[in-house]
Scaffold this active site. Sequence first.
Site, mmCIF file in Angstrom:
data_model
loop_
_atom_site.group_PDB
_atom_site.id
_atom_site.type_symbol
_atom_site.label_atom_id
_atom_site.label_comp_id
_atom_site.label_asym_id
_atom_site.label_seq_id
_atom_site.Cartn_x
_atom_site.Cartn_y
_atom_site.Cartn_z
ATOM 1 N N HIS A 76 29.432 41.848 38.723
ATOM 2 C CA HIS A 76 29.993 40.948 37.588
ATOM 3 C C HIS A 76 29.013 40.328 37.247
ATOM 4 O O HIS A 76 28.828 39.757 36.133
ATOM 5 C CB HIS A 76 31.192 40.352 38.135
ATOM 6 C CG HIS A 76 32.571 41.246 38.676
ATOM 7 N ND1 HIS A 76 33.572 40.778 39.310
ATOM 8 C CD2 HIS A 76 32.652 42.631 38.550
ATOM 9 C CE1 HIS A 76 34.272 41.742 39.528
ATOM 10 N NE2 HIS A 76 33.910 42.795 39.247
ATOM 11 N N HIS A 232 37.969 46.274 32.647
ATOM 12 C CA HIS A 232 37.215 45.948 33.870
ATOM 13 C C HIS A 232 36.473 47.009 34.603
ATOM 14 O O HIS A 232 35.128 46.474 34.733
ATOM 15 C CB HIS A 232 38.296 45.447 35.046
ATOM 16 C CG HIS A 232 37.217 44.817 36.159
ATOM 17 N ND1 HIS A 232 36.879 43.555 36.226
ATOM 18 C CD2 HIS A 232 37.047 45.512 37.161
ATOM 19 C CE1 HIS A 232 36.215 43.485 37.524
ATOM 20 N NE2 HIS A 232 36.070 44.654 38.127
ATOM 21 N N ASP A 236 32.450 46.632 34.849
ATOM 22 C CA ASP A 236 31.529 47.036 36.068
ATOM 23 C C ASP A 236 30.587 47.926 35.670
ATOM 24 O O ASP A 236 29.221 47.964 36.193
ATOM 25 C CB ASP A 236 32.373 47.838 37.005
ATOM 26 C CG ASP A 236 33.244 47.071 37.849
ATOM 27 O OD1 ASP A 236 32.929 45.526 38.130
ATOM 28 O OD2 ASP A 236 34.391 47.478 38.582
ATOM 29 N N HIS A 259 31.485 52.721 41.339
ATOM 30 C CA HIS A 259 30.076 52.218 41.480
ATOM 31 C C HIS A 259 29.104 53.159 41.916
ATOM 32 O O HIS A 259 28.206 53.178 41.347
ATOM 33 C CB HIS A 259 30.222 50.937 42.558
ATOM 34 C CG HIS A 259 31.007 49.745 42.253
ATOM 35 N ND1 HIS A 259 30.736 49.042 40.958
ATOM 36 C CD2 HIS A 259 32.119 49.325 42.227
ATOM 37 C CE1 HIS A 259 31.704 48.159 40.834
ATOM 38 N NE2 HIS A 259 32.732 48.467 41.590
HETATM 39 ZN ZN LIG Z 1 34.481 44.864 39.315
#
Ligand SMILES: [Zn+2]
Length: 265
Positions: A76, A232, A236, A259
């Site tokens: 973030h 969101h 990311d 991720h």
């Molecule tokens: Zn996040």
Amino acid sequence: MRRTLARPAALEGIGLHLGVPCRLTFQPALAKQGIVFRRTDRPGLPRIRAHVSEVSGSERRTQLGKGDCAVHTVEHVLAAVTGMGIDDVTIDMDGPEPPILDGSAAPFLAALSDAGLASVDGEPDFLDLSEPVRIIDGASVYEAYPAARLELDVTIEFPHPLIGKQSRRFTVTEESFASELSRARTFGFVHEVDALRAKGLIKGASLDNAVVLDDSDILSGDLRWADEFVRHKAMDCVGDLALAGARVRARIVAMKPSHRGTVTL
Ligand SMILES: [Zn+2]
């Protein structure tokens, strides 16, 4: 011109996964340094470059560096830095994980905006694709195409009545990052809490710093958008793409991004 900060900006709070307090200070940096984290609570003030070569963990968050000197859950912070088009900055941390604050990138963006931008010598580094790329990482599928700027086309799918399948396309500019992405909060499910805590994760999570869902409802109050979840995930992605070490110019179609998947890309 490349961009850094005009003056320092600081925030503090506990981290999402480790639950440890941390003061984070954005510091102006010299031209061409890039984005660098510095652990000010460790001997010798170890520096960790925000670069894919430093990634040491990517389950549920992005971790850089090794052992005692690692920085956890940096996505973030990195999203806010690149969302403002900052090329050179030192991010001082007196703990292992940035404060989670409200679970979004907005508090970091506000601090950076208050500090103001300054120009430094040289041109920004860009990462351009010469040909399309497709990668599959578990359930995540990415296609990336050459483009003049960063465009994200993100789809997520969760078997939850309030999420389901959400798709959204963003041309990522400073304006669209601030208005469409930065305020979208992280989210999690009550049924995963025990398993994640057993792995040492989400120790700092609460109803104030995440959208928390049980099997049918949201426990943490109103959403900021009905599709806050996909926003969101797109935020990311912006943060993880900062690990390219350059401003990415590509159209990226991400299905169920993670991720680990974005780091692999
Ligand atoms: Zn996040």
